[in-house]
Design a protein around this motif. Structure first.
Motif, PDB file in Angstrom:
ATOM      1  N   ALA A   3       6.982  13.528  12.164  1.00 38.70           N
ATOM      2  CA  ALA A   3       7.822  12.322  11.969  1.00 38.70           C
ATOM      3  C   ALA A   3       9.203  12.556  11.661  1.00 38.70           C
ATOM      4  CB  ALA A   3       7.089  11.810  10.707  1.00 38.70           C
ATOM      5  N   PRO A   4       9.959  11.462  12.398  1.00 41.99           N
ATOM      6  CA  PRO A   4      11.486  11.470  11.849  1.00 41.99           C
ATOM      7  C   PRO A   4      11.833  11.295  10.299  1.00 41.99           C
ATOM      8  CG  PRO A   4      10.925   9.370  13.012  1.00 41.99           C
ATOM      9  CD  PRO A   4       9.443  10.330  12.766  1.00 41.99           C
ATOM     10  N   ASP A   5      13.061  11.350  10.194  1.00 39.17           N
ATOM     11  CA  ASP A   5      13.617  11.393   8.623  1.00 39.17           C
ATOM     12  C   ASP A   5      13.235   9.902   8.192  1.00 39.17           C
ATOM     13  OD1 ASP A   5      14.185  14.230   8.676  1.00 39.17           O
ATOM     14  OD2 ASP A   5      16.465  13.864   9.231  1.00 39.17           O
ATOM     15  N   HIS A   6      13.581   8.966   9.081  1.00 37.75           N
ATOM     16  CA  HIS A   6      13.337   7.866   8.229  1.00 37.75           C
ATOM     17  C   HIS A   6      12.107   7.435   8.158  1.00 37.75           C
ATOM     18  CE1 HIS A   6      12.466   6.371  12.617  1.00 37.75           C
ATOM     19  NE2 HIS A   6      11.645   5.523  11.991  1.00 37.75           N
ATOM     20  N   PHE A  12       0.375  10.038   9.919  1.00 42.61           N
ATOM     21  CA  PHE A  12       0.356  11.378  10.714  1.00 42.61           C
ATOM     22  C   PHE A  12       1.314  11.153  11.640  1.00 42.61           C
ATOM     23  CE2 PHE A  12      -3.387  11.345   8.771  1.00 42.61           C
ATOM     24  CZ  PHE A  12      -3.927  12.524   8.006  1.00 42.61           C
ATOM     25  N   GLY A  13       2.286  12.395  11.875  1.00 44.27           N
ATOM     26  CA  GLY A  13       3.602  12.280  13.017  1.00 44.27           C
ATOM     27  C   GLY A  13       2.937  12.571  14.239  1.00 44.27           C
ATOM     28  N   LYS A  14       3.863  12.502  15.137  1.00 47.72           N
ATOM     29  CA  LYS A  14       3.364  12.711  16.600  1.00 47.72           C
ATOM     30  C   LYS A  14       3.213  14.251  17.022  1.00 47.72           C
ATOM     31  CE  LYS A  14       7.244  11.170  18.426  1.00 47.72           C
ATOM     32  NZ  LYS A  14       8.418  10.656  19.478  1.00 47.72           N
ATOM     33  N   GLU A  15       2.417  14.669  17.804  1.00 49.48           N
ATOM     34  CA  GLU A  15       2.007  15.844  17.908  1.00 49.48           C
ATOM     35  C   GLU A  15       3.255  16.849  18.246  1.00 49.48           C
ATOM     36  OE1 GLU A  15      -1.413  13.345  19.536  1.00 49.48           O
ATOM     37  OE2 GLU A  15       0.876  13.278  19.584  1.00 49.48           O
ATOM     38  N   SER A  16       4.023  16.517  18.913  1.00 50.69           N
ATOM     39  CA  SER A  16       5.239  17.397  19.475  1.00 50.69           C
ATOM     40  C   SER A  16       6.304  17.404  18.355  1.00 50.69           C
ATOM     41  CB  SER A  16       5.957  16.948  20.675  1.00 50.69           C
ATOM     42  OG  SER A  16       6.649  15.632  20.343  1.00 50.69           O
ATOM     43  N   ALA A  17       6.544  16.614  17.441  1.00 52.59           N
ATOM     44  CA  ALA A  17       7.961  16.494  16.510  1.00 52.59           C
ATOM     45  C   ALA A  17       7.506  16.142  15.111  1.00 52.59           C
ATOM     46  CB  ALA A  17       8.796  15.749  17.004  1.00 52.59           C
ATOM     47  N   HIS A  73       9.948   9.784   6.860  1.00 51.74           N
ATOM     48  CA  HIS A  73       9.741  10.661   5.586  1.00 51.74           C
ATOM     49  C   HIS A  73      10.407   9.712   4.379  1.00 51.74           C
ATOM     50  CE1 HIS A  73       8.681  14.654   6.781  1.00 51.74           C
ATOM     51  NE2 HIS A  73       8.844  14.482   7.930  1.00 51.74           N
ATOM     52  N   ALA A  74      11.493   9.298   4.482  1.00 54.27           N
ATOM     53  CA  ALA A  74      12.101   8.462   3.501  1.00 54.27           C
ATOM     54  C   ALA A  74      11.315   7.186   3.089  1.00 54.27           C
ATOM     55  CB  ALA A  74      13.562   8.044   4.029  1.00 54.27           C
ATOM     56  N   ALA A  75      10.509   6.612   3.834  1.00 53.58           N
ATOM     57  CA  ALA A  75       9.791   5.425   3.785  1.00 53.58           C
ATOM     58  C   ALA A  75       8.333   5.757   3.067  1.00 53.58           C
ATOM     59  CB  ALA A  75       9.746   4.628   5.092  1.00 53.58           C
ATOM     60  N   SER A  76       8.139   7.163   2.953  1.00 53.34           N
ATOM     61  CA  SER A  76       6.716   7.324   2.302  1.00 53.34           C
ATOM     62  C   SER A  76       6.765   7.683   1.111  1.00 53.34           C
ATOM     63  CB  SER A  76       6.572   8.813   2.990  1.00 53.34           C
ATOM     64  OG  SER A  76       6.380   8.736   4.524  1.00 53.34           O
ATOM     65  N   SER A  77       5.805   7.164   0.399  1.00 47.59           N
ATOM     66  CA  SER A  77       5.554   7.312  -1.190  1.00 47.59           C
ATOM     67  C   SER A  77       5.240   8.612  -1.599  1.00 47.59           C
ATOM     68  CB  SER A  77       4.406   6.501  -1.510  1.00 47.59           C
ATOM     69  OG  SER A  77       4.409   5.179  -1.293  1.00 47.59           O
ATOM     70  N   ALA A  78       4.784   9.420  -0.672  1.00 46.86           N
ATOM     71  CA  ALA A  78       4.520  10.980  -0.832  1.00 46.86           C
ATOM     72  C   ALA A  78       4.372  11.812   0.542  1.00 46.86           C
ATOM     73  CB  ALA A  78       3.104  11.244  -2.051  1.00 46.86           C
ATOM     74  N   ARG A  79       4.776  12.806   0.446  1.00 48.60           N
ATOM     75  CA  ARG A  79       4.569  13.854   1.731  1.00 48.60           C
ATOM     76  C   ARG A  79       3.697  14.987   1.061  1.00 48.60           C
ATOM     77  NH1 ARG A  79       9.925  15.662   3.905  1.00 48.60           N
ATOM     78  NH2 ARG A  79      10.313  16.249   1.550  1.00 48.60           N
ATOM     79  N   LEU A  80       2.780  15.083   1.978  1.00 50.97           N
ATOM     80  CA  LEU A  80       1.456  15.993   1.636  1.00 50.97           C
ATOM     81  C   LEU A  80       1.411  17.012   2.736  1.00 50.97           C
ATOM     82  CD1 LEU A  80      -0.928  13.302   0.215  1.00 50.97           C
ATOM     83  CD2 LEU A  80       0.652  14.931  -1.208  1.00 50.97           C
ATOM     84  N   ARG A  81       0.808  17.971   2.173  1.00 51.86           N
ATOM     85  CA  ARG A  81       0.757  19.229   3.008  1.00 51.86           C
ATOM     86  C   ARG A  81      -0.869  19.676   3.165  1.00 51.86           C
ATOM     87  NH1 ARG A  81       4.083  22.993   5.629  1.00 51.86           N
ATOM     88  NH2 ARG A  81       3.106  25.152   5.882  1.00 51.86           N
ATOM     89  N   LEU A  82      -1.309  20.112   4.233  1.00 53.28           N
ATOM     90  CA  LEU A  82      -2.744  20.803   4.329  1.00 53.28           C
ATOM     91  C   LEU A  82      -2.376  22.341   4.137  1.00 53.28           C
ATOM     92  CD1 LEU A  82      -4.295  18.339   6.992  1.00 53.28           C
ATOM     93  CD2 LEU A  82      -4.821  18.478   4.431  1.00 53.28           C
ATOM     94  N   ALA A  99       0.927  -1.120   0.004  1.00 48.47           N
ATOM     95  CA  ALA A  99       0.142   0.025   0.143  1.00 48.47           C
ATOM     96  C   ALA A  99       0.690   1.322  -0.016  1.00 48.47           C
ATOM     97  CB  ALA A  99      -0.947  -0.014   1.160  1.00 48.47           C
ATOM     98  N   ARG A 100       0.383   2.405  -0.600  1.00 50.24           N
ATOM     99  CA  ARG A 100       0.928   3.673  -0.517  1.00 50.24           C
ATOM    100  C   ARG A 100       1.166   4.188   0.599  1.00 50.24           C
ATOM    101  NH1 ARG A 100      -0.451   7.596  -5.322  1.00 50.24           N
ATOM    102  NH2 ARG A 100      -2.449   7.539  -4.314  1.00 50.24           N
ATOM    103  N   LEU A 101       2.127   4.564   1.064  1.00 51.29           N
ATOM    104  CA  LEU A 101       2.150   5.194   2.518  1.00 51.29           C
ATOM    105  C   LEU A 101       2.234   6.914   2.266  1.00 51.29           C
ATOM    106  CD1 LEU A 101       2.321   4.951   5.483  1.00 51.29           C
ATOM    107  CD2 LEU A 101       4.741   4.870   5.363  1.00 51.29           C
ATOM    108  N   LEU A 102       1.169   7.640   2.649  1.00 55.99           N
ATOM    109  CA  LEU A 102       1.292   9.004   2.461  1.00 55.99           C
ATOM    110  C   LEU A 102       1.427   9.648   3.654  1.00 55.99           C
ATOM    111  CD1 LEU A 102      -1.957   9.016   0.003  1.00 55.99           C
ATOM    112  CD2 LEU A 102       0.489   8.762  -0.500  1.00 55.99           C
ATOM    113  N   LEU A 103       2.450  10.480   3.895  1.00 57.68           N
ATOM    114  CA  LEU A 103       2.613  11.133   5.088  1.00 57.68           C
ATOM    115  C   LEU A 103       2.282  12.578   5.067  1.00 57.68           C
ATOM    116  CD1 LEU A 103       4.144  11.330   7.901  1.00 57.68           C
ATOM    117  CD2 LEU A 103       6.248  12.019   6.612  1.00 57.68           C
ATOM    118  N   PHE A 104       1.444  13.033   6.170  1.00 59.27           N
ATOM    119  CA  PHE A 104       0.884  14.541   6.044  1.00 59.27           C
ATOM    120  C   PHE A 104       2.015  15.005   6.832  1.00 59.27           C
ATOM    121  CE2 PHE A 104      -2.670  12.308   4.247  1.00 59.27           C
ATOM    122  CZ  PHE A 104      -2.919  13.328   3.394  1.00 59.27           C
TER     123      PHE A 104
END
Length: 150
Positions: A105-108, A98-103, A110-119, A72-77
């Protein structure tokens, strides 16, 4: 489609996302460690009776989660992305992460995601609440893929 939370820290946000998953019939994955004690009373208090209507999977760590999603595609917001979620073509089997509230998602991650998206949001503010972000992203993804219930 699935919602996934990377090491969420606030029980109330997890409860709101579980309610979102219940209402829109979307499973929720929680990637540990969690930033709060998971117990039935706490989860029921934050997710109310909606917990009975959502499929929740807890993963002991990032590696266990990755193994569970197959191809499955992993889409990081993330606020670190430049591509708008509203200019992206979603697929019915995407995993919205979705990453943790305080920080975030870490770089690894981000690297594993098929796409990085912004709202999209005003430049003067830092970020949306985790549950609000999940609601906006999931609503658009389900709208595009014809997956909205009722």
């Amino acid at each position: 489609m699935r919602l996934a939370l990377f090491e969420p820290e606030i029980a109330g946000n997890v409860g709101a996302v579980l309610r979102l998953g219940a209402c829109l019939d979307v499973p929720v994955d929680l990637i540990e460690p969690l930033g709060f004690q998971w117990d039935d009373a706490r989860v029921r208090r934050t997710a109310m009776d909606y917990i009975d209507h959502v499929s929740v999977t807890r993963h002991r760590d990032w590696a266990a989660f990755q193994a569970s999603i197959g191809s499955a595609r992993l889409l990081l917001f993330t606020t670190r992305a430049s591509q708008s979620a509203y200019d992206f073509a979603f697929a019915a089997d995407d995993v919205l992460l979705f990453g943790k509230e305080s920080a975030g998602a870490p770089d690894h991650v981000h690297a594993a995601s098929s796409a990085r998206l912004r709202l999209p949001m005003r430049a003067e503010v830092r970020s949306l609440n985790l549950a609000m972000s999940a609601g906006l992203a999931l609503g658009e993804a389900l709208r595009q893929t014809g997956g909205l219930p009722g």
